[in-house]
Design a protein around this motif. Structure first.
Motif, PDB file in Angstrom:
ATOM      1  N   ARG A   1       0.857  -1.176   0.000  1.00  0.00           N
ATOM      2  CA  ARG A   1       0.000   0.000   0.000  1.00  0.00           C
ATOM      3  C   ARG A   1       0.892   1.224   0.000  1.00  0.00           C
ATOM      4  O   ARG A   1       1.734   1.400   0.886  1.00  0.00           O
ATOM      5  CB  ARG A   1      -0.875  -0.046   1.242  1.00  0.00           C
ATOM      6  CG  ARG A   1      -2.012   0.878   1.194  1.00  0.00           C
ATOM      7  CD  ARG A   1      -2.945   0.529   2.318  1.00  0.00           C
ATOM      8  NE  ARG A   1      -4.076   1.430   2.293  1.00  0.00           N
ATOM      9  CZ  ARG A   1      -5.018   1.444   3.170  1.00  0.00           C
ATOM     10  NH1 ARG A   1      -4.985   0.590   4.180  1.00  0.00           N
ATOM     11  NH2 ARG A   1      -6.008   2.285   3.082  1.00  0.00           N
ATOM     12  N   GLU A   2       0.699   2.076  -1.012  1.00  0.00           N
ATOM     13  CA  GLU A   2       1.572   3.227  -1.138  1.00  0.00           C
ATOM     14  C   GLU A   2       1.299   4.265  -0.053  1.00  0.00           C
ATOM     15  O   GLU A   2       2.219   4.828   0.522  1.00  0.00           O
ATOM     16  CB  GLU A   2       1.408   3.851  -2.523  1.00  0.00           C
ATOM     17  CG  GLU A   2       1.909   2.946  -3.624  1.00  0.00           C
ATOM     18  CD  GLU A   2       1.682   3.521  -5.008  1.00  0.00           C
ATOM     19  OE1 GLU A   2       1.219   4.665  -5.140  1.00  0.00           O
ATOM     20  OE2 GLU A   2       1.965   2.810  -5.975  1.00  0.00           O
ATOM     21  N   SER A   3       0.043   4.487   0.230  1.00  0.00           N
ATOM     22  CA  SER A   3      -0.268   5.426   1.296  1.00  0.00           C
ATOM     23  C   SER A   3      -1.453   4.870   2.079  1.00  0.00           C
ATOM     24  O   SER A   3      -2.319   4.190   1.537  1.00  0.00           O
ATOM     25  CB  SER A   3      -0.576   6.812   0.752  1.00  0.00           C
ATOM     26  OG  SER A   3      -1.746   6.780  -0.007  1.00  0.00           O
TER      27      SER A   3
ATOM     28  N   ASP B   1      -3.988   6.364   3.434  1.00  0.00           N
ATOM     29  CA  ASP B   1      -5.302   6.980   3.284  1.00  0.00           C
ATOM     30  C   ASP B   1      -6.008   6.604   1.975  1.00  0.00           C
ATOM     31  O   ASP B   1      -7.185   6.884   1.805  1.00  0.00           O
ATOM     32  CB  ASP B   1      -5.190   8.501   3.400  1.00  0.00           C
ATOM     33  CG  ASP B   1      -4.229   9.082   2.373  1.00  0.00           C
ATOM     34  OD1 ASP B   1      -3.387   8.319   1.864  1.00  0.00           O
ATOM     35  OD2 ASP B   1      -4.338  10.285   2.094  1.00  0.00           O
ATOM     36  N   GLN B   2      -5.347   5.953   1.031  1.00  0.00           N
ATOM     37  CA  GLN B   2      -5.976   5.568  -0.224  1.00  0.00           C
ATOM     38  C   GLN B   2      -6.694   4.219  -0.056  1.00  0.00           C
ATOM     39  O   GLN B   2      -6.198   3.331   0.652  1.00  0.00           O
ATOM     40  CB  GLN B   2      -4.937   5.432  -1.335  1.00  0.00           C
ATOM     41  CG  GLN B   2      -4.369   6.763  -1.780  1.00  0.00           C
ATOM     42  CD  GLN B   2      -3.381   6.565  -2.921  1.00  0.00           C
ATOM     43  OE1 GLN B   2      -2.974   5.455  -3.206  1.00  0.00           O
ATOM     44  NE2 GLN B   2      -2.986   7.671  -3.534  1.00  0.00           N
ATOM     45  N   PRO B   3      -7.859   4.043  -0.730  1.00  0.00           N
ATOM     46  CA  PRO B   3      -8.565   2.754  -0.631  1.00  0.00           C
ATOM     47  C   PRO B   3      -7.838   1.681  -1.437  1.00  0.00           C
ATOM     48  O   PRO B   3      -7.130   1.962  -2.401  1.00  0.00           O
ATOM     49  CB  PRO B   3      -9.940   3.037  -1.226  1.00  0.00           C
ATOM     50  CG  PRO B   3      -9.749   4.227  -2.109  1.00  0.00           C
ATOM     51  CD  PRO B   3      -8.628   5.009  -1.503  1.00  0.00           C
ATOM     52  N   ILE B   4      -8.058   0.452  -1.056  1.00  0.00           N
ATOM     53  CA  ILE B   4      -7.429  -0.679  -1.755  1.00  0.00           C
ATOM     54  C   ILE B   4      -8.356  -1.098  -2.892  1.00  0.00           C
ATOM     55  O   ILE B   4      -9.552  -1.278  -2.703  1.00  0.00           O
ATOM     56  CB  ILE B   4      -7.208  -1.859  -0.784  1.00  0.00           C
ATOM     57  CG1 ILE B   4      -6.260  -1.447   0.329  1.00  0.00           C
ATOM     58  CG2 ILE B   4      -6.682  -3.065  -1.545  1.00  0.00           C
ATOM     59  CD1 ILE B   4      -6.104  -2.504   1.394  1.00  0.00           C
ATOM     60  N   LYS B   5      -7.779  -1.261  -4.070  1.00  0.00           N
ATOM     61  CA  LYS B   5      -8.550  -1.684  -5.240  1.00  0.00           C
ATOM     62  C   LYS B   5      -8.012  -3.036  -5.713  1.00  0.00           C
ATOM     63  O   LYS B   5      -6.811  -3.223  -5.842  1.00  0.00           O
ATOM     64  CB  LYS B   5      -8.421  -0.668  -6.373  1.00  0.00           C
ATOM     65  CG  LYS B   5      -9.049   0.661  -6.071  1.00  0.00           C
ATOM     66  CD  LYS B   5      -8.915   1.584  -7.246  1.00  0.00           C
ATOM     67  CE  LYS B   5      -9.510   2.956  -6.929  1.00  0.00           C
ATOM     68  NZ  LYS B   5      -9.351   3.879  -8.053  1.00  0.00           N
TER      69      LYS B   5
END
Length: 192
Positions: A99-101, A103-107
């Motif tokens: 996960r890069e960050s 706060d971003q959702p996982i797709k």
């Protein structure tokens, strides 16, 4: 050979051979002479025979070329199928999810394997489509057995039914039979 420019018959035969009017060969038994037919009809026949032979040879060569092309196409298809089979046998490698960050959702993306249908391969799609097109006999039987709304009859059908009932009544009355009494079949004199 009086009154000719050749002194002997041998000279005359040699002249015919040189001019191309005959085929001349000298053998142990003497001179062999074969006439060469140079008429228009004979030349046309020879040309037709040669043309036919060339055409047959061309047809044979064309068939051989087509066969070679079909063999090459079949080999290419076989190579492609074997390559796809090897690719499908390879197990995908498991990798870590990164996960890069935070706060971003996982797709997640799911990819379908190429050439695979519901039942496997393109043949599976065909089988699935055929199954979908066939009517379900259980549904048909249930629909027929269930007391559905009575079928609407057109005016023409109603008149036809009334005429049929009237004919049966007349037929039964003329013969003196009841509806429940079995009717006897009349035999034709031609039938045995």
């Amino acid at each position: 050979m009086n009154a000719t420019k050749w002194d002997t018959l041998s000279d005359f035969v040699m002249y015919l051979g040189k001019e191309g009017k005959c085929r001349v060969e000298e053998s142990e038994r003497g001179w062999v002479i074969e006439w060469i037919d140079t008429s228009d009809e004979a030349l046309a026949r020879k040309a037709a025979i040669l043309k036919k032979e060339r055409q047959e040879m061309d047809d044979g060569q064309r068939e051989n070329r087509l066969l070679q092309e079909q063999i090459e196409r079949a080999k290419k298809v076989q190579m492609e199928n074997s390559a796809q089979l090897e690719d499908s046998k390879k197990q995908p490698e498991a990798t870590e999810l990164k996960r890069e960050s935070a706060d971003q959702p996982i797709k997640l993306a799911w990819k379908k394997a190429p050439g695979k249908g519901l039942l496997g391969g393109s043949a599976g799609l065909m089988k699935a489509n055929k199954l979908a097109l066939k009517p379900n006999p259980f549904k048909i039987a249930a629909a027929a057995a269930s007391p559905a709304a009575p079928k609407k009859i057109s005016a023409v059908e109603e008149i036809m039914l009334q005429e049929q009932v009237r004919r049966e009544r007349l037929r039964g009355d003329d013969r003196g039979f009841d509806k429940n009494t079995p009717r006897r079949r009349s035999r034709s004199p031609l039938r045995r």
